[in-house]
Design a protein around this motif. Structure first.
Motif, mmCIF file in Angstrom:
data_model
loop_
_atom_site.group_PDB
_atom_site.id
_atom_site.type_symbol
_atom_site.label_atom_id
_atom_site.label_comp_id
_atom_site.label_asym_id
_atom_site.label_seq_id
_atom_site.Cartn_x
_atom_site.Cartn_y
_atom_site.Cartn_z
ATOM 1 N N ALA A 1 -3.842 -2.363 -6.028
ATOM 2 C CA ALA A 1 -4.852 -3.045 -5.220
ATOM 3 C C ALA A 1 -4.826 -2.545 -3.774
ATOM 4 O O ALA A 1 -5.874 -2.285 -3.181
ATOM 5 N N GLU A 2 -3.632 -2.371 -3.229
ATOM 6 C CA GLU A 2 -3.525 -1.883 -1.845
ATOM 7 C C GLU A 2 -4.121 -0.493 -1.717
ATOM 8 O O GLU A 2 -4.843 -0.191 -0.767
ATOM 9 N N ALA A 3 -3.837 0.359 -2.702
ATOM 10 C CA ALA A 3 -4.365 1.727 -2.661
ATOM 11 C C ALA A 3 -5.891 1.715 -2.790
ATOM 12 O O ALA A 3 -6.593 2.520 -2.167
ATOM 13 N N LYS A 4 -6.407 0.790 -3.592
ATOM 14 C CA LYS A 4 -7.868 0.720 -3.770
ATOM 15 C C LYS A 4 -8.550 0.205 -2.500
ATOM 16 O O LYS A 4 -9.667 0.637 -2.181
ATOM 17 N N LEU A 5 -7.912 -0.714 -1.764
ATOM 18 C CA LEU A 5 -8.487 -1.167 -0.486
ATOM 19 C C LEU A 5 -8.593 0.005 0.486
ATOM 20 O O LEU A 5 -9.604 0.174 1.187
ATOM 21 N N ALA A 6 -7.536 0.821 0.522
ATOM 22 C CA ALA A 6 -7.550 1.976 1.426
ATOM 23 C C ALA A 6 -8.647 2.960 1.012
ATOM 24 O O ALA A 6 -9.369 3.491 1.862
ATOM 25 N N ALA A 7 -8.792 3.193 -0.297
ATOM 26 C CA ALA A 7 -9.823 4.116 -0.788
ATOM 27 C C ALA A 7 -11.213 3.616 -0.422
ATOM 28 O O ALA A 7 -12.105 4.404 -0.071
ATOM 29 N N LEU A 8 -11.395 2.292 -0.487
ATOM 30 C CA LEU A 8 -12.694 1.696 -0.146
ATOM 31 C C LEU A 8 -13.053 1.996 1.308
ATOM 32 O O LEU A 8 -14.158 2.478 1.605
ATOM 33 N N ALA A 9 -12.126 1.718 2.209
ATOM 34 C CA ALA A 9 -12.409 1.924 3.634
ATOM 35 C C ALA A 9 -12.570 3.407 3.963
ATOM 36 O O ALA A 9 -13.489 3.801 4.697
ATOM 37 N N GLN A 10 -11.693 4.240 3.396
ATOM 38 C CA GLN A 10 -11.767 5.678 3.692
ATOM 39 C C GLN A 10 -13.038 6.297 3.108
ATOM 40 O O GLN A 10 -13.669 7.150 3.733
ATOM 41 N N GLY A 11 -13.407 5.847 1.919
ATOM 42 C CA GLY A 11 -14.618 6.367 1.288
ATOM 43 C C GLY A 11 -15.871 5.964 2.044
ATOM 44 O O GLY A 11 -16.807 6.766 2.190
ATOM 45 N N ALA A 12 -15.900 4.739 2.552
ATOM 46 C CA ALA A 12 -17.060 4.287 3.329
ATOM 47 C C ALA A 12 -17.166 5.071 4.636
ATOM 48 O O ALA A 12 -18.266 5.449 5.063
ATOM 49 N N ALA B 1 -5.939 -1.688 5.930
ATOM 50 C CA ALA B 1 -6.703 -0.745 5.111
ATOM 51 C C ALA B 1 -7.978 -0.317 5.848
ATOM 52 O O ALA B 1 -8.525 0.744 5.582
ATOM 53 N N GLY B 2 -8.457 -1.164 6.767
ATOM 54 C CA GLY B 2 -9.638 -0.830 7.558
ATOM 55 C C GLY B 2 -10.902 -1.535 7.123
ATOM 56 O O GLY B 2 -12.003 -1.118 7.489
ATOM 57 N N LEU B 3 -10.784 -2.607 6.352
ATOM 58 C CA LEU B 3 -11.986 -3.340 5.937
ATOM 59 C C LEU B 3 -12.594 -4.067 7.142
ATOM 60 O O LEU B 3 -11.871 -4.517 8.027
ATOM 61 N N SER B 4 -13.915 -4.211 7.148
ATOM 62 C CA SER B 4 -14.570 -4.845 8.299
ATOM 63 C C SER B 4 -14.836 -6.324 8.069
ATOM 64 O O SER B 4 -15.027 -7.074 9.013
ATOM 65 N N VAL B 5 -14.892 -6.747 6.807
ATOM 66 C CA VAL B 5 -15.076 -8.165 6.480
ATOM 67 C C VAL B 5 -13.838 -8.576 5.677
ATOM 68 O O VAL B 5 -13.488 -7.918 4.698
ATOM 69 N N ILE B 6 -13.178 -9.640 6.116
ATOM 70 C CA ILE B 6 -11.876 -10.010 5.541
ATOM 71 C C ILE B 6 -12.019 -11.272 4.697
ATOM 72 O O ILE B 6 -12.668 -12.234 5.122
ATOM 73 N N GLY B 7 -11.407 -11.268 3.513
ATOM 74 C CA GLY B 7 -11.458 -12.433 2.625
ATOM 75 C C GLY B 7 -10.091 -13.077 2.462
ATOM 76 O O GLY B 7 -9.071 -12.505 2.850
ATOM 77 N N ALA B 8 -10.075 -14.269 1.856
ATOM 78 C CA ALA B 8 -8.814 -14.977 1.625
ATOM 79 C C ALA B 8 -8.121 -14.492 0.352
ATOM 80 O O ALA B 8 -6.984 -14.870 0.079
ATOM 81 N N GLY B 9 -8.800 -13.673 -0.436
ATOM 82 C CA GLY B 9 -8.189 -13.109 -1.639
ATOM 83 C C GLY B 9 -7.902 -14.116 -2.737
ATOM 84 O O GLY B 9 -7.219 -13.803 -3.699
ATOM 85 N N GLU B 10 -8.439 -15.328 -2.574
ATOM 86 C CA GLU B 10 -8.290 -16.381 -3.598
ATOM 87 C C GLU B 10 -6.831 -16.618 -3.990
ATOM 88 O O GLU B 10 -6.510 -16.855 -5.151
ATOM 89 N N GLN B 11 -5.954 -16.600 -2.963
ATOM 90 C CA GLN B 11 -4.528 -16.795 -3.223
ATOM 91 C C GLN B 11 -4.193 -18.244 -3.569
ATOM 92 O O GLN B 11 -3.138 -18.535 -4.113
ATOM 93 N N SER B 12 -5.106 -19.172 -3.251
ATOM 94 C CA SER B 12 -4.831 -20.594 -3.487
ATOM 95 C C SER B 12 -5.379 -21.085 -4.811
ATOM 96 O O SER B 12 -5.263 -22.257 -5.120
ATOM 97 N N ARG B 13 -6.036 -20.185 -5.532
ATOM 98 C CA ARG B 13 -6.789 -20.613 -6.702
ATOM 99 C C ARG B 13 -6.176 -20.100 -7.996
ATOM 100 O O ARG B 13 -5.926 -18.928 -8.148
#
Ligand SMILES: [Zn+2]
Length: 337
Positions: free
Chosen positions: A316-327, A51-63
């Motif tokens: 969620a995937e579409a919103k990640l892309a919108a975040l990076a493209q909008g920034a 998506a092009g994010l510059s800071v990557i998170g774990a997405g809380e998949q374990s929680r």
């Protein structure tokens, strides 16, 4: 360019847990579940990078949200949840998030952020049968959080974020002791480790919660202007915490409240988590433009309002892309002057 990051959670794939639920049941157990959680984390690392994010998170998949024990009203009785009980002095049995943090570090070259619940929010989410004092209990949790956070620094985490939605509910307590408990949890993280030489940025996320009905109803009671941040931001501005994550787009938070965070990095929420409508890059860039009236360019990080966990994966995937493209669009607009 602006940095871009998620606030914290991402949806769990259907093979890991029930979908579009805040408190989903796992689909596997034991070693199979442990592997499935890591596989889901890996999937979202790739998705965030693509998506092009510059800071990557774990997405809380374990929680899974809370450990189920007794029912209690939380966030000032906004909703009931089954919560754990504290029955003896607190101590950590061992590492909590080593596996996800190391996987995250091993599979991206970008900066990584890891999220932990903040001490005040934990105190609001457990039933105390031992300490008999919210402040003492909060500082006991803060010490344990600090142990895990210092270990996460060694795992290679760049930003450690504590989630404190309770700051928006108990504003006077947050200013009186919540921020101090938070600082205890973050103690020493910004200094270089004697063993690894690594240092972390510290962050706090304060939101109005996921887009679930209990929160949507609560927000309707808050009036035209949501001024909760006004009581807490001055204490945070005076604190040692480096970054503050807040809600902005489609919220009733007056944007000028961001000016109370002078000297801090501000993670501005430019993606709505309470709506499945995907923002256009222009809408995201407009929201960033409004925030730039109060936050200097070099201190602004484009972020989501809160976690994306209860959404569908596709949204969620579409919103990640919108975040990076909008920034990226907001940065181009600035460069054009
Ligand atoms: Zn949140």
């Amino acid at each position: 360019m602006f940095d871009t990051a998620i606030a914290g959670s991402l949806p769990k794939p259907a093979w890991l847990a029930e979908t579009q639920k805040l408190w989903p049941q796992w689909k596997a157990e034991g070693a199979e579940l442990a592997q499935a959680k890591l596989d889901a984390t890996l999937l979202w690392i790739k998705m965030q990078e693509d998506a092009g994010l510059s800071v990557i998170g774990a997405g809380e998949q374990s929680r899974q949200h809370f450990v189920h024990k007794v029912e209690m009203g939380i966030r000032n009785d906004r909703y009931k949840a089954m919560v754990p009980q504290v029955v003896a002095p607190l101590k950590l049995k061992g590492r909590v998030h080593a596996a996800e943090a190391r996987l995250l570090r091993a599979h991206t070259r970008r900066r990584i952020k890891f999220t932990l619940p903040g001490p005040m929010t934990i105190v609001d989410t457990v039933a105390d049968r031992h300490y008999g004092d919210r402040v003492k209990l909060a500082f006991a949790f803060a010490e344990l959080l600090n142990q895990e956070a210092l270990a996460l620094r060694e795992d290679g985490v760049d930003v450690i974020q504590f989630d404190e939605p309770a700051f928006n509910v108990y504003m006077a307590d947050a200013a009186a002791w919540g921020v101090q408990a938070l600082e205890r949890a973050a103690q020493g993280l910004g200094a270089r480790s004697a063993t690894s030489g690594r240092a972390c940025r510290t962050a706090v996320h304060i939101c109005y919660g996921y887009g679930i009905p209990a929160n949507v109803d609560w927000k309707k009671t808050l009036g035209q202007e949501w001024r909760q941040y006004e009581q807490v931001f001055p204490a945070l501005a005076a604190s040692s915490i480096d970054q503050v994550s807040l809600e902005c787009i489609h919220s009733h938070v007056p944007p000028e409240l961001m000016a109370l965070l002078a000297g801090k990095d501000v993670m501005v929420g430019v993606i709505d988590v309470a709506s499945d409508v995907v923002e256009t890059p222009a809408e995201v860039a407009d929201a960033i433009g409004r925030a730039l009236q109060y936050v200097p360019r070099e201190r602004l990080i484009a972020c989501t309002n809160c976690g994306l966990a209860p959404m569908s994966r596709a949204v969620a995937e579409a919103k990640l892309a919108a975040l990076a493209q909008g920034a990226a669009l907001a940065a181009r607009r600035l460069d054009r002057g």
